[in-house]
Design an enzyme around this catalytic site. Structure first.
Site, PDB file in Angstrom:
ATOM      1  N   CYS A 116       0.806  -1.226   0.000  1.00 60.63           N
ATOM      2  CA  CYS A 116       0.000   0.000   0.000  1.00 60.63           C
ATOM      3  C   CYS A 116       0.836   1.272   0.000  1.00 60.63           C
ATOM      4  O   CYS A 116       0.306   2.367  -0.236  1.00 60.63           O
ATOM      5  CB  CYS A 116      -0.951  -0.007   1.189  1.00 60.63           C
ATOM      6  SG  CYS A 116      -1.979  -1.491   1.272  1.00 60.63           S
ATOM      7  N   HIS A 253      -3.059   6.742   2.468  1.00 62.16           N
ATOM      8  CA  HIS A 253      -3.573   5.527   1.844  1.00 62.16           C
ATOM      9  C   HIS A 253      -5.006   5.297   2.324  1.00 62.16           C
ATOM     10  O   HIS A 253      -5.287   5.327   3.526  1.00 62.16           O
ATOM     11  CB  HIS A 253      -2.680   4.347   2.220  1.00 62.16           C
ATOM     12  CG  HIS A 253      -3.307   3.009   2.022  1.00 62.16           C
ATOM     13  ND1 HIS A 253      -3.947   2.664   0.851  1.00 62.16           N
ATOM     14  CD2 HIS A 253      -3.414   1.932   2.848  1.00 62.16           C
ATOM     15  CE1 HIS A 253      -4.409   1.426   0.969  1.00 62.16           C
ATOM     16  NE2 HIS A 253      -4.101   0.961   2.164  1.00 62.16           N
ATOM     17  N   ASN A 283     -10.481  -0.296  -0.478  1.00 62.66           N
ATOM     18  CA  ASN A 283      -9.034  -0.262  -0.313  1.00 62.66           C
ATOM     19  C   ASN A 283      -8.410  -0.812  -1.594  1.00 62.66           C
ATOM     20  O   ASN A 283      -8.512  -1.997  -1.882  1.00 62.66           O
ATOM     21  CB  ASN A 283      -8.646  -1.116   0.899  1.00 62.66           C
ATOM     22  CG  ASN A 283      -7.147  -1.155   1.147  1.00 62.66           C
ATOM     23  OD1 ASN A 283      -6.346  -0.902   0.258  1.00 62.66           O
ATOM     24  ND2 ASN A 283      -6.770  -1.512   2.365  1.00 62.66           N
TER      25      ASN A 283
END
Length: 332
Positions: A116, A253, A283
């Site tokens: 990520c 993020h 996500n």
């Protein structure tokens, strides 16, 4: 770390698949509810790649959007960096598939594995390579098809993940650079809290779930992130001799909206100054930060010259934060 940057972000483009996986859809798959998912994550929808749609396909679409929106040229790109955890193949790289599609000559290509935090690592590398004089024009892409490694029988994780890709051009520009300072690091001892098993069936003496799916200890990752990210943001501001009131936008993020709210609260930064992509994309790992920036552009929020902190964090456990001045022109 602060260096004399000679690199500017000049263009951005994004793409998400057409198929939507809503909370209502998930209610039919596992024991969950729309209310519970929104309360815990802030997510309402995710975009899902088709059976024959892979990261290289999404990345190519993102580059095509960049070319269209900014009338940008990519035939003189001299390096492609793709941040992804879900590459089409073990090899060749996604970056090499992008190079092939656009027929870019004399162009290096490689994938980055920083989960990520991958996109911010990619931008960090692009800045360093251009500022050192080794490269002039770098295409940085963050792309994921996390739906292909998600266990849709696991109610704790299948609600979280989606697919998408974004691309940015970073070019040599000594007079108007984008990069102000950076903060990167790793807490490798936490690697077992977020992983996808590969050739090894254990990590640090702990047996891994080797079913091919992404595995996450959400509680441990959450605790690490809400402690580590605010400290990293404060380091960036200290290095730049800036107060948080001088910041226009915070773009972490987009792992979980509740996590972002906790991080922003610790920073005493209003959520109104935070750009996310989590509500309608879920996500998307390495793609989440540039998708959030794209949202900010489309909504007329992000403007050329704005001071922005991008902060990626995730599997490793690793993080990479950048304080930048947004360099791309406003979308018309």
């Amino acid at each position: 770390m602060t260096i004399q940057s000679k690199a500017r972000i000049t263009a951005i483009g994004s793409y998400v698949p057409d198929q939507i996986l809503s909370n209502a859809d998930l209610e039919k798959m596992v024991d969950t509810t729309d209310e519970w998912i929104i309360q815990r994550t802030g997510m309402r929808e995710r975009r899902i790649a088709g059976p024959e749609q892979f990261v290289s396909d999404l990345s190519i679409k993102a580059v095509e959007a960049l070319i269209h929106d900014y009338k940008a040229a990519v035939d003189d790109v001299d390096l492609i960096l793709v941040a992804t955890s879900t590459a089409d193949y073990g090899f060749p790289s996604v970056a090499s598939r992008v190079q092939k599609h656009f027929g870019i000559p004399s162009c290096g290509a490689m994938d980055l594995g920083a989960a990520c935090a991958g996109f911010t690592y990619g931008l960090h590398m692009a800045n360093g390579l251009i500022s050192s004089g080794l490269h002039k024009k770098v295409l940085v892409i963050g792309g994921e098809t996390l739906s292909k490694i998600t266990d849709y029988t696991d109610r704790s994780s299948c609600i979280l993940f989606g697919d998408g890709a974004s691309a940015m051009l970073v070019e040599y520009d000594v007079s108007n650079p984008s990069f102000i300072t950076s903060d990167i690091g790793t807490a490798g001892e936490g690697g077992q809290h977020l992983y996808r098993a590969g050739l090894s069936a254990s990590m640090d003496g702990v047996a891994l779930n080797n079913n091919g799916f992404l595995v996450q200890n959400g509680r441990e990752v959450y605790k690490w992130a809400v402690r580590s990210v605010p400290a990293g943001v404060e380091r960036l501001l200290h290095q730049a001799k800036m107060g948080i009131d001088e910041l226009n936008w915070f773009v972490p993020h987009s792992a979980n909206l509740r996590m972002i709210e906790s991080i922003s609260d610790r920073l005493q930064l209003p959520m109104e100054q935070t750009l996310t992509s989590v509500e309608y994309c879920g996500n998307t790992s390495a793609a989440s930060i540039p998708l959030a920036l794209q949202n900010g552009l489309r909504e007329g929020k992000l403007k050329q010259g704005d001071k922005v902190i991008l902060y990626g964090f995730g599997g490793g456990l690793t993080y990479a934060g950048l304080l930048i001045q947004w360099g791309a022109p406003d979308l018309i």
